[in-house]
Motif scaffolding. Sequence first.
Motif, PDB file in Angstrom:
ATOM      1  N   ALA A   1     -17.644 -26.034  -0.697  1.00 42.68           N
ATOM      2  CA  ALA A   1     -17.629 -25.771  -2.022  1.00 42.68           C
ATOM      3  C   ALA A   1     -18.279 -24.519  -2.572  1.00 42.68           C
ATOM      4  N   ALA A   2     -19.390 -24.100  -1.818  1.00 43.54           N
ATOM      5  CA  ALA A   2     -20.198 -23.011  -2.131  1.00 43.54           C
ATOM      6  C   ALA A   2     -19.318 -21.879  -1.795  1.00 43.54           C
ATOM      7  N   LYS A   3     -18.798 -21.741  -0.572  1.00 45.11           N
ATOM      8  CA  LYS A   3     -17.717 -20.846  -0.202  1.00 45.11           C
ATOM      9  C   LYS A   3     -16.660 -20.304  -1.079  1.00 45.11           C
ATOM     10  N   ASP A   4     -16.190 -21.319  -1.434  1.00 43.73           N
ATOM     11  CA  ASP A   4     -15.014 -21.493  -2.576  1.00 43.73           C
ATOM     12  C   ASP A   4     -15.580 -20.701  -3.967  1.00 43.73           C
ATOM     13  N   LEU A   5     -16.706 -20.971  -4.315  1.00 50.01           N
ATOM     14  CA  LEU A   5     -17.471 -20.734  -5.291  1.00 50.01           C
ATOM     15  C   LEU A   5     -18.213 -19.118  -5.293  1.00 50.01           C
ATOM     16  N   TYR A   6     -18.044 -18.644  -4.009  1.00 50.08           N
ATOM     17  CA  TYR A   6     -18.931 -17.472  -3.654  1.00 50.08           C
ATOM     18  C   TYR A   6     -20.216 -17.573  -4.122  1.00 50.08           C
ATOM     19  N   MET A   7     -20.786 -18.434  -3.784  1.00 49.51           N
ATOM     20  CA  MET A   7     -22.070 -18.856  -4.042  1.00 49.51           C
ATOM     21  C   MET A   7     -23.036 -19.475  -2.866  1.00 49.51           C
ATOM     22  N   HIS A   8     -24.239 -19.042  -2.763  1.00 49.65           N
ATOM     23  CA  HIS A   8     -25.089 -19.276  -1.614  1.00 49.65           C
ATOM     24  C   HIS A   8     -25.237 -20.784  -1.677  1.00 49.65           C
ATOM     25  N   ARG A   9     -25.132 -21.626  -0.514  1.00 44.54           N
ATOM     26  CA  ARG A   9     -25.328 -23.064  -0.472  1.00 44.54           C
ATOM     27  C   ARG A   9     -26.457 -23.537  -1.308  1.00 44.54           C
ATOM     28  N   ASN A  10     -27.552 -22.806  -0.856  1.00 41.97           N
ATOM     29  CA  ASN A  10     -29.010 -23.356  -1.852  1.00 41.97           C
ATOM     30  C   ASN A  10     -28.829 -23.182  -3.173  1.00 41.97           C
ATOM     31  N   THR A  11     -28.222 -22.019  -3.717  1.00 40.84           N
ATOM     32  CA  THR A  11     -27.792 -22.082  -4.895  1.00 40.84           C
ATOM     33  C   THR A  11     -27.111 -23.223  -5.582  1.00 40.84           C
ATOM     34  N   LEU A  12     -25.984 -23.434  -4.955  1.00 41.81           N
ATOM     35  CA  LEU A  12     -25.197 -24.667  -5.294  1.00 41.81           C
ATOM     36  C   LEU A  12     -25.983 -25.972  -5.378  1.00 41.81           C
ATOM     37  N   HIS A  13     -27.011 -26.180  -4.313  1.00 45.33           N
ATOM     38  CA  HIS A  13     -27.722 -27.234  -4.206  1.00 45.33           C
ATOM     39  C   HIS A  13     -28.738 -27.303  -5.368  1.00 45.33           C
ATOM     40  N   TYR A  14     -29.480 -26.165  -5.546  1.00 49.96           N
ATOM     41  CA  TYR A  14     -30.281 -26.324  -6.949  1.00 49.96           C
ATOM     42  C   TYR A  14     -29.607 -26.679  -8.264  1.00 49.96           C
ATOM     43  N   ARG A  15     -28.093 -26.245  -8.392  1.00 48.66           N
ATOM     44  CA  ARG A  15     -27.524 -26.438  -9.427  1.00 48.66           C
ATOM     45  C   ARG A  15     -27.277 -28.054  -9.600  1.00 48.66           C
ATOM     46  N   LEU A  16     -26.957 -28.289  -8.363  1.00 50.15           N
ATOM     47  CA  LEU A  16     -26.577 -29.851  -8.478  1.00 50.15           C
ATOM     48  C   LEU A  16     -27.936 -30.781  -8.700  1.00 50.15           C
ATOM     49  N   GLU A  17     -28.980 -30.313  -8.314  1.00 52.68           N
ATOM     50  CA  GLU A  17     -30.337 -31.184  -8.609  1.00 52.68           C
ATOM     51  C   GLU A  17     -30.514 -31.193 -10.131  1.00 52.68           C
ATOM     52  N   LYS A  18     -30.519 -29.827 -10.533  1.00 49.49           N
ATOM     53  CA  LYS A  18     -30.614 -29.735 -12.243  1.00 49.49           C
ATOM     54  C   LYS A  18     -29.551 -30.584 -12.894  1.00 49.49           C
ATOM     55  N   PHE A  19     -28.484 -30.508 -12.374  1.00 49.51           N
ATOM     56  CA  PHE A  19     -27.401 -31.444 -13.185  1.00 49.51           C
ATOM     57  C   PHE A  19     -27.704 -32.865 -12.827  1.00 49.51           C
ATOM     58  N   TYR A  20     -28.315 -33.442 -11.940  1.00 44.62           N
ATOM     59  CA  TYR A  20     -28.621 -34.852 -11.808  1.00 44.62           C
ATOM     60  C   TYR A  20     -29.925 -34.988 -12.781  1.00 44.62           C
ATOM     61  N   GLU A  21     -30.818 -34.192 -12.885  1.00 41.74           N
ATOM     62  CA  GLU A  21     -32.149 -34.441 -13.591  1.00 41.74           C
ATOM     63  C   GLU A  21     -31.566 -34.515 -15.233  1.00 41.74           C
ATOM     64  N   GLN A  22     -30.614 -33.753 -15.381  1.00 43.72           N
ATOM     65  CA  GLN A  22     -30.155 -33.615 -17.043  1.00 43.72           C
ATOM     66  C   GLN A  22     -29.505 -34.924 -17.314  1.00 43.72           C
ATOM     67  N   THR A  23     -28.528 -35.519 -16.315  1.00 45.43           N
ATOM     68  CA  THR A  23     -27.340 -36.409 -16.739  1.00 45.43           C
ATOM     69  C   THR A  23     -27.684 -37.785 -16.072  1.00 45.43           C
ATOM     70  N   GLY A  24     -28.219 -37.706 -14.676  1.00 46.31           N
ATOM     71  CA  GLY A  24     -28.328 -38.842 -13.850  1.00 46.31           C
ATOM     72  C   GLY A  24     -27.094 -39.100 -13.217  1.00 46.31           C
ATOM     73  N   LEU A  25     -26.421 -38.124 -12.968  1.00 47.00           N
ATOM     74  CA  LEU A  25     -25.176 -38.002 -12.084  1.00 47.00           C
ATOM     75  C   LEU A  25     -25.388 -37.059 -11.015  1.00 47.00           C
ATOM     76  N   SER A  26     -25.205 -37.655  -9.971  1.00 52.10           N
ATOM     77  CA  SER A  26     -25.385 -37.099  -8.704  1.00 52.10           C
ATOM     78  C   SER A  26     -24.202 -36.656  -8.228  1.00 52.10           C
ATOM     79  N   LEU A  27     -23.890 -35.197  -7.964  1.00 52.44           N
ATOM     80  CA  LEU A  27     -22.375 -34.713  -7.588  1.00 52.44           C
ATOM     81  C   LEU A  27     -22.306 -34.818  -6.060  1.00 52.44           C
ATOM     82  N   LYS A  28     -23.452 -35.214  -5.622  1.00 48.19           N
ATOM     83  CA  LYS A  28     -23.368 -35.592  -4.146  1.00 48.19           C
ATOM     84  C   LYS A  28     -22.803 -36.701  -3.718  1.00 48.19           C
ATOM     85  N   ARG A  29     -22.841 -37.686  -4.809  1.00 46.66           N
ATOM     86  CA  ARG A  29     -22.263 -39.147  -4.579  1.00 46.66           C
ATOM     87  C   ARG A  29     -20.672 -38.931  -5.083  1.00 46.66           C
TER      88      ARG A  29
END
Length: 284
Positions: free
Chosen positions: A243-271
């Motif tokens: 997904a990071a490759k398709d988004l032209y985004m570093h993997r760690n940056t994407l991982h950080y965005r997913l963590e922030k999203f989980y903190e704000q919503t309680g939804l983990s896009l890793k699940r």
Amino acid sequence: MTIEELIELYPAGKIQQTKATSEALSLPVNGKYFVLAKEALQETEIRLLETLFPAKEYFVNQKNHPWFGYLFDQMPIDVDGTFRIMQFQLKKPKAFLQSEWENSITEIFPNLDDFFFTTENDGVLIEKYAKNHYTLEELQSIFLTLDADFDSSTTVYVGNFFLASDGILTLFQEEQQIFKAEVDNLKVKSTFSLSDVALHYFTKEAMNQSKIVQTFAKQLVLTSELQKIILALWHNQGNISSAAKDLYMHRNTLHYRLEKFYEQTGLSLKRMDDLVFCYLLITK
């Protein structure tokens, strides 16, 4: 409905080879037109008849293409075996080499039973089953190559293989509805099948009618960036690196965005369950 049934309902109607003027209603049936004076019809009758007999935008010779008569005019056809129907939508450049494109199609598909355009840009391919039939991935590569060669853009819905005796006409009509409903929702794949859109197509109405979903969607702020992340994860089966490759985004940056999203919503896009839910929210 046949011409005979129309004549029984509307004895004043006429059968002719060409379309009438705008003052009359011309209904395409079996390669001809059944013409009625609009002044003799109620507005609701005109709308109903136009729905039952939609105007054809493209002439197809039914003698050369019996599948057209069967699929679009309910004419009988004598076929036996298992077939799949591929619907395509072709965006052409101004100087499009149509004949060469059609020749390429017939050369590429050795098991093609019929092939024709239904409008200037839409058409169908009817392929008879063979053990060496192309996979969805191979079809994707074929149409991408054709697009590169002809400077075109093609979207294809690959139908399932069905026995002709299983009511393939009714099945095709449902596949038409699926293609029309889903073609504009595709973000990544230009060649797709039922399994690619089934979850969205068959749950869309329930999602739209749910008060819980509507309320949750209002509370959940999904920016355009987050929507792109959700779609990229969805199309890569939750694989963060892909997904990071398709988004032209570093993997760690994407991982950080997913963590922030989980903190704000309680939804983990890793699940996968949470990812599916968010995917349905942005595509409903």
